[in-house]
Design an enzyme around this catalytic site. Structure first.
Site, PDB file in Angstrom:
ATOM      1  N   SER A 121      62.033  49.783  53.369  1.00  0.00           N
ATOM      2  CA  SER A 121      63.219  49.447  54.280  1.00  0.00           C
ATOM      3  C   SER A 121      62.939  49.182  55.660  1.00  0.00           C
ATOM      4  O   SER A 121      61.965  48.022  55.725  1.00  0.00           O
ATOM      5  CB  SER A 121      64.039  50.745  54.502  1.00  0.00           C
ATOM      6  OG  SER A 121      65.343  50.315  54.890  1.00  0.00           O
ATOM      7  N   GLU A 214      71.531  47.367  45.480  1.00  0.00           N
ATOM      8  CA  GLU A 214      71.224  47.440  46.781  1.00  0.00           C
ATOM      9  C   GLU A 214      71.821  46.636  47.818  1.00  0.00           C
ATOM     10  O   GLU A 214      71.916  45.400  47.647  1.00  0.00           O
ATOM     11  CB  GLU A 214      69.891  47.912  47.105  1.00  0.00           C
ATOM     12  CG  GLU A 214      68.919  46.534  47.324  1.00  0.00           C
ATOM     13  CD  GLU A 214      67.506  47.252  47.880  1.00  0.00           C
ATOM     14  OE1 GLU A 214      67.722  47.544  49.153  1.00  0.00           O
ATOM     15  OE2 GLU A 214      66.656  47.122  47.151  1.00  0.00           O
ATOM     16  N   HIS A 244      68.835  51.315  47.027  1.00  0.00           N
ATOM     17  CA  HIS A 244      68.061  51.070  47.885  1.00  0.00           C
ATOM     18  C   HIS A 244      66.756  52.037  47.953  1.00  0.00           C
ATOM     19  O   HIS A 244      67.147  53.332  47.589  1.00  0.00           O
ATOM     20  CB  HIS A 244      68.655  51.258  49.296  1.00  0.00           C
ATOM     21  CG  HIS A 244      67.541  51.003  50.615  1.00  0.00           C
ATOM     22  ND1 HIS A 244      67.213  49.919  50.923  1.00  0.00           N
ATOM     23  CD2 HIS A 244      67.323  51.813  51.808  1.00  0.00           C
ATOM     24  CE1 HIS A 244      66.643  49.632  51.952  1.00  0.00           C
ATOM     25  NE2 HIS A 244      66.711  50.995  52.363  1.00  0.00           N
TER      26      HIS A 244
END
Length: 285
Positions: A121, A214, A244
């Site tokens: 991320s 996601e 995610h």
């Protein structure tokens, strides 16, 4: 309040940790970090792991399950960085800490061709920002980078943010709040904040993993396309129906286990290939 986000995540770090894993606390340049060593770890392979959390939460503690697993699958030592977080320390604090950790590894007699960057991320975004900064400064680049569900556009222009909001736990509201805290007055188009807008030539090989369910799916797709157009070797893996950073669920999800195994193979391959290339270059000189 940012602590309303941080505290529940920090509580998850109290879950049982993998056995046979040695953890050693160090100061890696400017910031604390921990070495994660599995019984199969080799000092010839180093993973500099930069955790995610929207630049506002997370730590080596919250990511211990994944770093221990990567240490095993990659047969590598993992240096998990505890970089400074926004809003107390907005951009460029996290990038400065990542730069200092990479430089610290070099001072420890680790060669660039032994290092693979890895992050999830926001941590994946920091990995790319670090490589851009190293490239622009004429510094030696790592052997490669593995990006897990990367967040690469803090202007939030990816269509999947809204399209996949119903199938993912990551929301547009949360992303927007985190982006504002991290940017703190800087333009979100800045290439070291949003590498989506950077000139990408000269970067080492990339492995990008994303889930088709996601919200940041299009960040991965758009970035992979731009990187390939710039001549970068990119392997984009889209895992069907995954959310995610689905790799965290490897204990209960087959696809997550397979993805983490792919991460390990990528690290082994890139370090091996880069080492051979560096040896040939030295012999030629």
């Amino acid at each position: 309040d940012v602590w309303q986000i941080r505290q529940p995540v920090n509580d998850l770090a109290r879950l049982p940790q993998p056995l046979r894993v040695k953890r050693t606390q160090v100061i890696a340049g400017l910031a604390p970090a921990e070495w994660v060593d599995d019984v199969h770890s080799s000092a010839e392979r180093i993973v500099l792991f930069i955790h995610g959390g929207g630049y506002i939460f997370g730590s080596p503690n919250t990511h211990r399950l994944i770093t221990a697993t990567v240490a095993r699958t990659a047969g590598a030592r993992v240096l998990s960085l505890d970089y400074r977080l926004a809003p107390e320390h907005p951009f460029p604090a996290g990038l400065e800490d990542a730069w200092a950790a990479y430089w610290w590894l070099l001072t420890q007699q680790v060669k660039p061709e032994q290092i693979v960057l890895m992050g999830d991320s926001a941590g994946a975004g920091l990995c790319v920002a670090l490589m851009l900064a190293l490239r622009d400064a004429g510094m030696p680049l790592p052997a490669g980078a593995a990006l897990l569900s990367p967040w690469l556009d803090l202007t939030l222009q990816s269509e999947s943010i809204l399209k996949n909001e119903a199938t993912d736990y990551l929301t547009a509201t949360g992303l927007n709040a985190a982006a504002q805290m991290y940017c703190d007055g800087f333009d979100a188009h800045h290439p070291q904040i949003s590498p989506m807008f950077a000139e990408l030539s000269g970067l080492p090989p990339l492995l990008i993993q994303t889930g088709t369910a996601e919200t940041l799916l299009d960040d991965a797709r758009r970035f992979a396309k731009r990187a390939k157009e710039a001549g970068v070797a990119v392997d984009l893996e889209e895992w069907e129906d995954m959310v995610h950073v689905f790799q965290f669920w490897y204990l209960i999800e087959t696809k997550a286990r397979q993805a983490v195994e792919h991460l390990g193979r990528f690290v082994r391959k890139q370090v091996s290939s880069a080492t051979v290339t560096a040896t040939r270059s030295t012999v030629a000189l």
